[in-house]
Structure formats: structure tokens, C-alpha cells
Motif scaffolding. Structure first.
Motif, short mmCIF file in Angstrom:
data_model
loop_
_atom_site.label_atom_id
_atom_site.label_comp_id
_atom_site.label_asym_id
_atom_site.label_seq_id
_atom_site.Cartn_x
_atom_site.Cartn_y
_atom_site.Cartn_z
N THR A 35 0.94 -1.15 0.30
CA THR A 35 0.17 -0.09 -0.14
C THR A 35 1.22 1.52 -0.16
N LEU A 36 2.04 1.31 0.72
CA LEU A 36 3.21 2.31 1.20
C LEU A 36 3.13 2.72 -0.77
N GLN A 37 3.48 1.92 -0.93
CA GLN A 37 4.17 1.99 -2.61
C GLN A 37 3.25 1.92 -3.76
N ALA A 38 2.24 1.49 -3.38
CA ALA A 38 0.82 2.19 -4.12
C ALA A 38 0.85 3.50 -4.20
N HIS A 39 1.28 4.54 -2.71
CA HIS A 39 0.79 5.90 -2.70
C HIS A 39 1.46 6.56 -3.89
N ALA A 40 3.28 5.85 -3.94
CA ALA A 40 3.72 6.62 -5.40
C ALA A 40 4.70 6.33 -5.88
N GLY A 41 5.91 6.99 -6.08
CA GLY A 41 6.42 6.11 -7.38
C GLY A 41 5.57 7.10 -8.33
N ARG A 42 5.57 6.16 -10.09
CA ARG A 42 4.80 6.61 -11.40
C ARG A 42 3.46 7.33 -11.03
N PRO A 43 3.37 8.88 -11.58
CA PRO A 43 3.82 8.70 -12.61
C PRO A 43 5.09 10.56 -12.03
N MET A 44 5.45 10.10 -10.71
CA MET A 44 6.00 11.23 -10.42
C MET A 44 7.64 11.22 -11.08
N LEU A 45 8.22 12.62 -10.98
CA LEU A 45 9.05 13.01 -11.58
C LEU A 45 9.75 12.61 -10.11
N THR A 46 9.51 13.27 -9.71
CA THR A 46 10.11 13.50 -8.24
C THR A 46 9.84 11.29 -7.37
N ASP A 47 10.92 11.24 -6.81
CA ASP A 47 10.89 9.91 -6.43
C ASP A 47 10.43 9.85 -4.86
N ASP A 48 10.11 8.28 -4.57
CA ASP A 48 9.30 8.49 -3.66
C ASP A 48 10.21 7.51 -1.87
#
Length: 240
Positions: A35-48
């Protein structure tokens, strides 16, 4: 193995109960991390500041003034490191770019706390004999209000093969406004000059399994000159 007496049977039953309890705990932890992983990542240029718990496939199309690219980036976690290998292709299926990255946690992200990761990525154009750009990036994610607000900060160094080296930086704010749905806004700097901004929407259509995303970006105060549209998905899976 043959169980020869009641004591052995009782011990085996206790061991089985403990194993089931451990399995339930591991399942709960896996769901939480996914769930944490799904909160972030693509499509942001800024990494999580998280790494994938098992495996994932990120794929997206990005339309710019110069054309459209299709990316596919599978990644799996092994020995505490997220390994990813990606390729970008033209609509005709011709490879344009390749990317390899390794990312690890320096501090695990927890609810209402923060996490830190370090990533080393290498990207090169097709036909360039693996001569490309190397980037080191540090990411920090701060969780607020039980993960309904996430703040992502990045700082890194980009070593270019055919241009000047430069610093990179990013800041993004992400908000869960409805169940399994997020909005985000960000500023990201990779080249000298004005940063790129991006606005986006994420939705988990299959919780802990499939995420869809849509975003729009442009360079600050460059109306329409460097704008882009992006649409993609992230699919989470296990190879075991």
C-alpha cells in the motif's frame, strides 16, 4: 515424519499455530508495504522513499511536442535492493532509451514518520554503445495524517556523458482525497533554468495490485512549449 505420541502431536499443533500466526503477520506486513508503494512512484518525477516489496511493472505513454514514447520498467526487490531495468520505445516499436537503477532504503517509511532511500540510475540512448547519464538521488518521504498526506523531497547529482553535470532536486505533495485515490503536485529540476511542474491523479483500481495514473506537466512560464501528457499503470505481483 511419523508422530508417535500425544506430546509430539501437541508440539506439532503448537508449531503449526505459530507458523500460521507468523504467516498472517507476514501477509499483513506485505499488504501494508504494498500500500505504501502504491501511494507514490509513477507518474511523479520526484521519487518516493520506498522500495517495492516483491515485484512491480510500471508502464506508461508520454506525449510531448517531439513525439510519443512508451516506457516499460519492471522491477523486483532482492536482498534489500530494488533492481529495475526499463526501455522506452517509439509508437513503431523501435527502442529509444534504456535505463537501469538500483535503490535501497536507508530508513524505512512508517505512518506519520519519514523514510529515506538512495538510488543509482544509469540511462542511455539506443545506439550509443551504453554511453549515457549517471544519477545519484536521495529521496525523503514524510507521512502526515495517517498517510493521507505525503511530502516527497529529492536531492541528487547528474553526471552527463555529453553535457555539463548538474544538480537535481524535486518536491512533491500527494493527498488521498478519497479511498484509493490521490492527487499530487510537484516541481522538479534536472537542467539549469526553470523547473518542470506536474499535476496528476492516481487511482488503485485493484487495491495492492493495479494502479492507474494520469498527469500533465510543463516547464514553469513556458506556456505550451515543453508541455507533456502522461498516462500509465503500475502492476504489483510476486514471482514466488
Amino acid at each position: 515424519m511419523l508422530i508417535k505420541n500425544h506430546a509430539a502431536l501437541r508440539d506439532a499443533t503448537d508449531a503449526t499455530s505459530k507458523s500460521l500466526g507468523l504467516a498472517r503477520l507476514m501477509l499483513a506486513l506485505s499488504i501494508t508495504l504494498c500500500t505504501l508503494q502504491a501511494h507514490a512512484g509513477r507518474p511523479m518525477l520526484t521519487d518516493d522513499a520506498t522500495i517495492v516489496e516483491q515485484c512491480q511493472l510500471e508502464s506508461w505513454a508520454q506525449r510531448e511536442r517531439t513525439g510519443t514514447r512508451f516506457w516499460a520498467v519492471p522491477a523486483c526487490q532482492l536482498l534489500g535492493v530494488e533492481w529495475a531495468l526499463g526501455v522506452a520505445k517509439t509508437p513503431a516499436g523501435e527502442p529509444q532509451q534504456y535505463e537501469f537503477s538500483a535503490k535501497t532504503e536507508l530508513k524505512t517509511l512508517q505512518t506519520n514518520s519519514y523514510g529515506i532511500t538512495a538510488q543509482l540510475a544509469y540511462q542511455f540512448d539506443a545506439g550509443q554503445q551504453q554511453q549515457g547519464d549517471l544519477q545519484l538521488n536521495l529521496a525523503l518521504t514524510q507521512s502526515f495524517a495517517a498517510d493521507t498526506w505525503l511530502l516527497h523531497l529529492n536531492a541528487g547529482r547528474l553526471h552527463r556523458e555529453q553535457a555539463h553535470n548538474d544538480w537535481t532536486a524535486g518536491i512533491a505533495l500527494q493527498h488521498e482525497f478519497a479511498a484509493n485515490q490521490w492527487l499530487f503536485t510537484e516541481l522538479y529540476r534536472e537542467n539549469a533554468g526553470r523547473p518542470v511542474y506536474q499535476l496528476g491523479y492516481l487511482a488503485e483500481v485493484l487495491p495492492n495490485r493495479l494502479q492507474l495514473d494520469l498527469s500533465y506537466g510543463n516547464r514553469v512560464s513556458r506556456s505550451g512549449r515543453e508541455d507533456f501528457l502522461s498516462a500509465g499503470l503500475a502492476f504489483y505481483f510476486s514471482v514466488l
